[in-house]
Design a protein around this motif. Structure first.
Motif, mmCIF file in Angstrom:
data_model
loop_
_atom_site.group_PDB
_atom_site.id
_atom_site.type_symbol
_atom_site.label_atom_id
_atom_site.label_comp_id
_atom_site.label_asym_id
_atom_site.label_seq_id
_atom_site.Cartn_x
_atom_site.Cartn_y
_atom_site.Cartn_z
ATOM 1 N N ALA A 79 1.883 -4.362 -2.019
ATOM 2 C CA ALA A 79 1.985 -4.165 -0.294
ATOM 3 C C ALA A 79 2.791 -4.976 1.136
ATOM 4 O O ALA A 79 2.766 -5.762 1.685
ATOM 5 C CB ALA A 79 0.042 -4.660 0.618
ATOM 6 N N MET A 80 3.911 -5.267 0.474
ATOM 7 C CA MET A 80 4.914 -6.043 0.178
ATOM 8 C C MET A 80 6.037 -5.083 0.893
ATOM 9 O O MET A 80 5.162 -4.089 1.742
ATOM 10 C CB MET A 80 5.862 -6.857 -0.964
ATOM 11 N N ASP A 81 7.288 -5.570 1.739
ATOM 12 C CA ASP A 81 7.884 -4.233 2.572
ATOM 13 C C ASP A 81 8.462 -3.704 1.892
ATOM 14 O O ASP A 81 8.468 -2.326 1.971
ATOM 15 C CB ASP A 81 9.088 -5.446 2.940
ATOM 16 N N THR A 82 7.812 -3.587 0.300
ATOM 17 C CA THR A 82 8.227 -2.698 -0.548
ATOM 18 C C THR A 82 7.653 -1.270 -0.613
ATOM 19 O O THR A 82 7.882 0.111 -0.682
ATOM 20 C CB THR A 82 8.971 -2.588 -2.075
ATOM 21 N N ALA A 83 6.366 -1.961 0.089
ATOM 22 C CA ALA A 83 5.930 -0.620 0.076
ATOM 23 C C ALA A 83 6.023 -0.612 1.887
ATOM 24 O O ALA A 83 4.510 0.358 1.505
ATOM 25 C CB ALA A 83 4.577 -1.869 -0.109
ATOM 26 N N GLN A 84 6.966 -0.553 1.952
ATOM 27 C CA GLN A 84 6.836 -0.021 3.268
ATOM 28 C C GLN A 84 5.639 -0.482 4.728
ATOM 29 O O GLN A 84 5.687 0.660 5.170
ATOM 30 C CB GLN A 84 6.303 1.420 3.955
ATOM 31 N N ARG A 85 5.270 -1.845 4.030
ATOM 32 C CA ARG A 85 4.724 -2.392 5.524
ATOM 33 C C ARG A 85 5.493 -2.217 7.045
ATOM 34 O O ARG A 85 6.962 -2.672 7.042
ATOM 35 C CB ARG A 85 4.345 -3.851 4.660
ATOM 36 N N GLY A 86 5.467 -1.426 7.824
ATOM 37 C CA GLY A 86 5.371 -1.836 8.808
ATOM 38 C C GLY A 86 6.702 -0.428 9.462
ATOM 39 O O GLY A 86 7.143 -0.530 10.051
ATOM 40 N N MET A 87 7.160 0.033 8.006
ATOM 41 C CA MET A 87 7.782 0.854 8.027
ATOM 42 C C MET A 87 7.418 2.363 7.111
ATOM 43 O O MET A 87 7.509 2.929 6.753
ATOM 44 C CB MET A 87 8.699 1.292 7.335
ATOM 45 N N GLY A 88 6.029 2.426 8.108
ATOM 46 C CA GLY A 88 5.342 4.018 7.181
ATOM 47 C C GLY A 88 3.861 3.780 6.926
ATOM 48 O O GLY A 88 3.331 4.484 6.986
ATOM 49 N N LEU A 89 3.698 2.363 6.443
ATOM 50 C CA LEU A 89 2.762 2.066 5.737
ATOM 51 C C LEU A 89 1.943 0.258 7.332
ATOM 52 O O LEU A 89 1.635 -0.480 6.983
ATOM 53 C CB LEU A 89 2.298 1.469 4.608
ATOM 54 N N ASP A 90 0.669 1.250 7.940
ATOM 55 C CA ASP A 90 -0.256 0.577 8.681
ATOM 56 C C ASP A 90 -1.041 -0.074 7.777
ATOM 57 O O ASP A 90 -1.392 -0.214 6.743
ATOM 58 C CB ASP A 90 -0.709 1.315 9.951
ATOM 59 N N TRP A 91 -1.514 -1.618 9.112
ATOM 60 C CA TRP A 91 -2.441 -2.076 8.107
ATOM 61 C C TRP A 91 -3.955 -1.541 7.195
ATOM 62 O O TRP A 91 -4.552 -2.209 6.439
ATOM 63 C CB TRP A 91 -3.390 -3.252 9.324
ATOM 64 N N ALA A 92 -4.336 -0.465 8.091
ATOM 65 C CA ALA A 92 -5.934 -0.276 7.533
ATOM 66 C C ALA A 92 -5.091 0.780 6.151
ATOM 67 O O ALA A 92 -6.044 0.253 4.963
ATOM 68 C CB ALA A 92 -6.310 0.880 8.250
ATOM 69 N N GLY A 93 -4.027 1.065 5.765
ATOM 70 C CA GLY A 93 -3.083 1.400 4.081
ATOM 71 C C GLY A 93 -3.019 0.525 3.979
ATOM 72 O O GLY A 93 -3.367 0.561 2.629
ATOM 73 N N ALA A 95 -4.419 -2.187 4.165
ATOM 74 C CA ALA A 95 -5.963 -3.488 2.980
ATOM 75 C C ALA A 95 -6.591 -2.335 1.944
ATOM 76 O O ALA A 95 -6.706 -2.730 1.190
ATOM 77 C CB ALA A 95 -6.542 -2.798 4.449
ATOM 78 N N GLU A 96 -6.599 -0.569 2.094
ATOM 79 C CA GLU A 96 -6.611 -0.533 0.790
ATOM 80 C C GLU A 96 -6.170 -0.558 -0.310
ATOM 81 O O GLU A 96 -6.490 -0.097 -1.181
ATOM 82 C CB GLU A 96 -6.786 1.594 1.736
ATOM 83 N N LEU A 97 -4.278 -0.131 -0.294
ATOM 84 C CA LEU A 97 -3.821 -0.424 -1.354
ATOM 85 C C LEU A 97 -4.267 -1.601 -2.345
ATOM 86 O O LEU A 97 -4.453 -2.141 -2.835
ATOM 87 C CB LEU A 97 -2.135 -0.583 -0.998
ATOM 88 N N ILE A 98 -4.369 -2.781 -1.274
ATOM 89 C CA ILE A 98 -4.780 -4.187 -1.762
ATOM 90 C C ILE A 98 -6.275 -4.264 -2.597
ATOM 91 O O ILE A 98 -5.857 -4.593 -3.724
ATOM 92 C CB ILE A 98 -4.943 -5.000 -0.820
#
Length: 383
Positions: A79-93, A95-98
C-alpha cells in the motif's frame, strides 16, 4: 523471430527477442541487507468502473504476486505509492489491501510493511491530519504489519512550518507500538509534496527530518529516502542515530547505495524491485557472501531499465511496472486502476519491453513477445 518496435522518433525497427530467460531459483531471506519490494496492485479488468470510481482490484492476482516476491526472500512494502496510493487506489481500497496482504504474509511467513498516510483526507487542519494518520497507523498495527509512515499531501498543505511536522510525527512516534519506517518521498514522485518538512531547501528540510528521528530513535526502525540523489542519501545516512537504518528508495542509484562504502550502506525499499525481484534477490544473496564486485556486476545492468521506467514525470513509473508484470505472466492483462495504463507512450513501453527482455526478466520469452505484439497491434503496428 523478430518484433517491430517504435522508437522515440516514431520509426519502426526490428528487434530480435532473446529465447532464454535467467535461471532464477526462489530462496529464503537475506542476511546482510533488509530488502523490501514495493508491490503493485492488479486491477480487475472486467469491472465496470471509471477513472474516478473506487478501484476494482483482482485480489487473487494481487496476492499471488506478493507470494512470488516472498518466495524469492524479499519483503513486501504494501500500500505504498507503487500500489497507486493517491493515483487510483483510495484509502478504503488501501485498507482492504493491507488487511488481505497482512493475512497472507502471516500465512506464508513473509515480511510485510504497510503504508500509513492521510489519503482519507483531501485537505484538513493539522489536527485532522494527525487524526487521519492515527486511524491508518491503528489499522496497520492491528493487522500485524510494520508501519511505513508516508509523506502526507494534506500535511504539506496544512503545515505552517517545521514545528507542525515535528508535532505530528512526534505524536505518531510516541504512540507507535513498534518501530516504524519514516518515508521521505520527493516531489519528483508527487509534486504535492514539494517543501516537505517545512522548507523547499533540502538542506533545511534534512535538518528538520533528522531532528525528528533523533528525538525518537527507539521508535524509528529506519528511514526511506526517495529523492533520487545518491550523494544526499549518503550524507543523510551518515547522520542517522546509531541503530536507525537507511532504506534506499533511489531507483536511479540503488546498486551503489546498497553496496555501500567504508562508512555504511543502505538497505532497500524500492518500487523497481517489483519487476526486478528475482534478479535483485540473486544479487543480494551474492552480497551476503561479501562479494561486492559480483553483486554490482549482477545488479548494475538493471539500472538502465529502472531509469527508463522512472524517468520524468516519475510518478507514472507504475505503468511500466504493470506492463512488465503482464509480459512476465504474473497477470492476464495490461489494465490498471484509474486507467493509468495510458499514462506512458507506446515508444516508452516498447523500450521497457526491450530492456527487460535483454535482461532475461521474462520467465517465458515467447509469451512476452506474443503479448507485446498484441499491444502493438492495438496501436496499429502490424506484424
Amino acid at each position: 523471430m523478430t518484433i517491430r518496435l517504435p522508437d522515440a522518433q516514431g520509426a519502426l525497427r526490428s528487434y530480435e527477442p532473446r529465447t532464454d530467460p535467467l535461471d532464477l531459483t526462489p530462496g529464503g531471506p537475506f542476511t546482510s541487507r533488509t530488502v523490501l519490494a514495493a508491490a503493485h496492485v492488479v486491477a480487475d479488468p472486467y469491472a465496470d468502473v471509471t477513472p474516478d470510481a473506487p478501484a476494482a482490484v483482482d485480489w487473487d492476482a494481487t496476492l499471488a504476486f506478493r507470494r512470488h516476491l516472498w518466495s524469492h526472500g524479499l519483503g513486501v512494502a504494501e500500500a505504498m505509492d507503487t500500489a497507486q496510493r493517491g493515483m487510483g487506489l483510495d484509502w478504503a481500497g488501501a485498507a482492504e489491501l493491507i488487511r488481505r496482504s497482512a493475512a497472507e504474509a502471516r500465512a506464508v511467513g513473509g515480511r510485510i510493511a504497510c503504508g500509513v498516510g492521510t489519503d482519507q483526507l483531501a485537505a484538513g487542519s493539522v489536527a485532522e491530519v494527525r487524526a487521519a494518520y492515527e486511524e491508518q497507523l491503528a489499522l496497520v498495527e492491528e493487522s500485524g504489519a510494520q508501519a511505513v509512515v508516508m509523506a502526507s499531501r494534506a500535511l504539506a498543505a496544512a503545515a505552517r512550518g517545521p514545528e507542525d511536522y515535528a508535532e505530528v510525527y512526534g505524536h505518531l512516534l510516541r504512540q507507535a507500538a513498534r518501530p516504524v519506517i519514516l518515508h521521505w518521498l520527493g516531489p519528483m514522485f508527487d509534486p504535492a509534496l514539494d517543501g516537505y518538512w517545512g522548507s523547499a531547501d533540502l538542506d533545511t528540510a534534512t535538518d528538520t527530518f533528522l531532528e525528528i528521528v533523533a528525538a525518537h530513535p527507539d521508535k524509528v526502525d529506519g528511514v526511506k529516502i526517495s529523492l533520487l540523489d545518491a550523494g544526499r542519501e549518503v550524507a543523510l545516512r551518515r547522520r542517522l542515530p546509531h541503530g536507525v537504518r537507511c532504506y534506499t528508495g533511489d531507483d536511479f542509484n540503488y546498486p551503489e547505495l546498497i553496496a555501500g562504502d567504508e562508512r555504511g550502506f543502505s538497505h532497500a525499499l524500492l518500487g523497481i524491485f517489483d519487476p526486478l525481484g528475482p534478479p535483485a534477490a540473486r544479487a543480494v544473496r551474492v552480497l551476503d557472501t561479501g562479494d561486492v564486485k559480483a553483486f554490482r556486476e549482477l545488479l548494475d545492468p538493471t539500472v538502465e531499465l529502472s531509469r527508463h521506467l522512472f524517468r520524468a514525470p516519475t510518478r507514472f513509473y507504475k505503468t511500466g511496472v504493470v506492463l512488465l508484470a503482464w509480459l512476465a505472466g504474473h497477470q492476464s492483462h495490461f489494465a490498471m486502476v484509474g486507467g493509468l495504463q495510458s499514462a506512458r507512450s507506446l515508444p516508452h513501453l516498447a523500450r521497457a519491453y526491450e530492456l527487460a527482455d535483454g535482461l532475461g526478466l521474462f520467465p517465458d520469452p515467447r509469451l512476452a513477445e506474443d503479448r507485446m505484439k498484441n499491444l502493438l497491434a492495438l496501436y496499429g503496428v502490424t506484424r
